[in-house]
Design a protein around this motif. Structure first.
Motif, PDB file in Angstrom:
ATOM      1  N   PRO A  75       1.063  -1.260   0.188  1.00  0.00           N
ATOM      2  CA  PRO A  75      -0.232   0.174  -0.398  1.00  0.00           C
ATOM      3  C   PRO A  75       0.559   1.247  -0.262  1.00  0.00           C
ATOM      4  O   PRO A  75       1.623   1.627   0.471  1.00  0.00           O
ATOM      5  CB  PRO A  75      -0.639   0.001   1.104  1.00  0.00           C
ATOM      6  CG  PRO A  75      -0.926  -1.615   2.288  1.00  0.00           C
ATOM      7  CD  PRO A  75       0.433  -2.116   1.216  1.00  0.00           C
ATOM      8  N   VAL A  76       0.829   2.523  -0.960  1.00  0.00           N
ATOM      9  CA  VAL A  76       1.057   3.346  -1.031  1.00  0.00           C
ATOM     10  C   VAL A  76       0.842   4.473  -1.145  1.00  0.00           C
ATOM     11  O   VAL A  76      -0.562   4.760  -1.193  1.00  0.00           O
ATOM     12  CB  VAL A  76       2.013   3.331  -2.685  1.00  0.00           C
ATOM     13  CG1 VAL A  76       2.696   5.082  -2.453  1.00  0.00           C
ATOM     14  CG2 VAL A  76       2.823   2.102  -2.721  1.00  0.00           C
ATOM     15  N   HIS A  77       0.860   5.384   0.142  1.00  0.00           N
ATOM     16  CA  HIS A  77      -0.321   6.992   0.702  1.00  0.00           C
ATOM     17  C   HIS A  77      -0.212   7.821  -0.695  1.00  0.00           C
ATOM     18  O   HIS A  77       1.405   7.949  -0.946  1.00  0.00           O
ATOM     19  CB  HIS A  77       0.848   7.541   1.156  1.00  0.00           C
ATOM     20  CG  HIS A  77      -1.119   9.052   1.948  1.00  0.00           C
ATOM     21  ND1 HIS A  77      -1.469   8.737   2.048  1.00  0.00           N
ATOM     22  CD2 HIS A  77      -0.310  10.394   1.907  1.00  0.00           C
ATOM     23  CE1 HIS A  77      -2.084   9.929   2.653  1.00  0.00           C
ATOM     24  NE2 HIS A  77      -1.373  10.451   2.201  1.00  0.00           N
ATOM     25  N   GLU A  78      -1.148   8.088  -1.493  1.00  0.00           N
ATOM     26  CA  GLU A  78      -1.267   8.414  -3.206  1.00  0.00           C
ATOM     27  C   GLU A  78      -1.072  10.094  -2.792  1.00  0.00           C
ATOM     28  O   GLU A  78      -0.931  10.827  -3.260  1.00  0.00           O
ATOM     29  CB  GLU A  78      -1.868   7.926  -4.051  1.00  0.00           C
ATOM     30  CG  GLU A  78      -1.068   6.436  -3.516  1.00  0.00           C
ATOM     31  CD  GLU A  78      -1.589   5.794  -5.144  1.00  0.00           C
ATOM     32  OE1 GLU A  78      -3.211   5.895  -5.330  1.00  0.00           O
ATOM     33  OE2 GLU A  78      -1.873   4.499  -5.567  1.00  0.00           O
ATOM     34  N   TYR A  79      -1.918  10.942  -1.488  1.00  0.00           N
ATOM     35  CA  TYR A  79      -1.895  12.039  -1.704  1.00  0.00           C
ATOM     36  C   TYR A  79      -2.861  12.561  -2.512  1.00  0.00           C
ATOM     37  O   TYR A  79      -2.714  13.318  -3.646  1.00  0.00           O
ATOM     38  CB  TYR A  79      -0.028  13.243  -1.825  1.00  0.00           C
ATOM     39  CG  TYR A  79       0.717  12.816  -0.690  1.00  0.00           C
ATOM     40  CD1 TYR A  79       0.593  12.889   0.514  1.00  0.00           C
ATOM     41  CD2 TYR A  79       1.689  11.393  -0.808  1.00  0.00           C
ATOM     42  CE1 TYR A  79       1.405  12.845   1.292  1.00  0.00           C
ATOM     43  CE2 TYR A  79       2.355  11.356  -0.354  1.00  0.00           C
ATOM     44  CZ  TYR A  79       2.363  12.019   1.327  1.00  0.00           C
ATOM     45  OH  TYR A  79       3.702  11.503   2.370  1.00  0.00           O
ATOM     46  N   ALA A 130      -8.976  14.556  -1.033  1.00  0.00           N
ATOM     47  CA  ALA A 130      -7.735  15.030   0.836  1.00  0.00           C
ATOM     48  C   ALA A 130      -7.445  15.316   0.889  1.00  0.00           C
ATOM     49  O   ALA A 130      -7.005  15.602   2.281  1.00  0.00           O
ATOM     50  CB  ALA A 130      -6.972  13.480   0.531  1.00  0.00           C
TER      51      ALA A 130
END
Length: 211
Positions: free
Chosen positions: A101-105, A109
């Protein structure tokens, strides 16, 4: 064989190399297949971008030109094939993408983080507009997926990214409707004065800790 340059980690490069793992083909055929399978919903395909990507992949040693042909007065078409290096690289990258899982900004959000800068009424109105847009997109994508799998008999494996996007849109729609209700019911919103008072309390606490 070692790569001549780092693999260009873009969605279009991912699409091109995975198509070439199926069989050699020329860029126009790649573009057609992406559209047939609905990949243009998750990968931007504009103008000569696919040709630029193919050129970068070839220079890096991840794919190679196999043959060039011409039909009548049409421009020459070069057929490309994936190299062993390219196959190893794309499989390793794909494994990382699927498993980690990668935080994609996401932009939405980021906007939510600062939504307190608008009035409560405006936020409700804007969220209502967004839900209308989501409802329209959900209906359109649902229709497209059914057409691809039912009318064109495309295997579901070719459209799972569309199903994923549809699930995300439905989840966001439910969340958005709940947020609108909570704002309207007074359970969530705070005023600018309340925000300021909270920040002053927070700053005062920090001042006490530094003594």
């Amino acid at each position: 064989m070692k790569a001549n340059a780092p693999l260009p980690r873009t969605p279009l490069a991912l699409a091109v190399m995975n198509l070439l793992m199926e069989q050699p083909m020329h860029p126009y055929e790649m573009k057609s297949r992406m559209k047939e399978r609905g990949h243009d919903q998750v990968v931007k395909i504009k103008g000569g971008s696919i040709y630029d990507t193919v050129e970068r992949l070839e220079k890096g040693g991840f794919i190679k030109s196999q043959e060039t042909s011409r039909e009548g007065r049409r421009p020459e078409r070069t057929v490309y094939a994936i190299t062993d290096t390219g196959r190893d690289e794309i499989k390793a990258w794909l494994r990382d993408l699927v498993s980690e899982p990668v935080h994609e900004y996401p932009q939405f959000a980021a906007a939510l983080a600062f939504v307190g800068g608008l009035t409560k009424e405006e936020v409700v109105r804007l969220l209502q507009m967004r839900t209308v847009g989501l409802e329209a997109r959900i209906a359109a994508v649902d229709t497209q997926l059914k057409s691809l799998t039912t009318d064109l008999h495309l295997p579901r494996l070719f459209v799972v990214e569309g199903e994923y996007g549809l699930a995300m849109d439905r989840a966001e729609l439910g969340w958005g409707r709940a947020m609108i209700r909570e704002i309207q019911d007074g359970k969530l919103w705070i005023t600018q004065a309340q925000m300021k008072a909270y920040q002053e309390t927070l700053d005062a606490g920090k001042g006490g800790e530094s003594r």
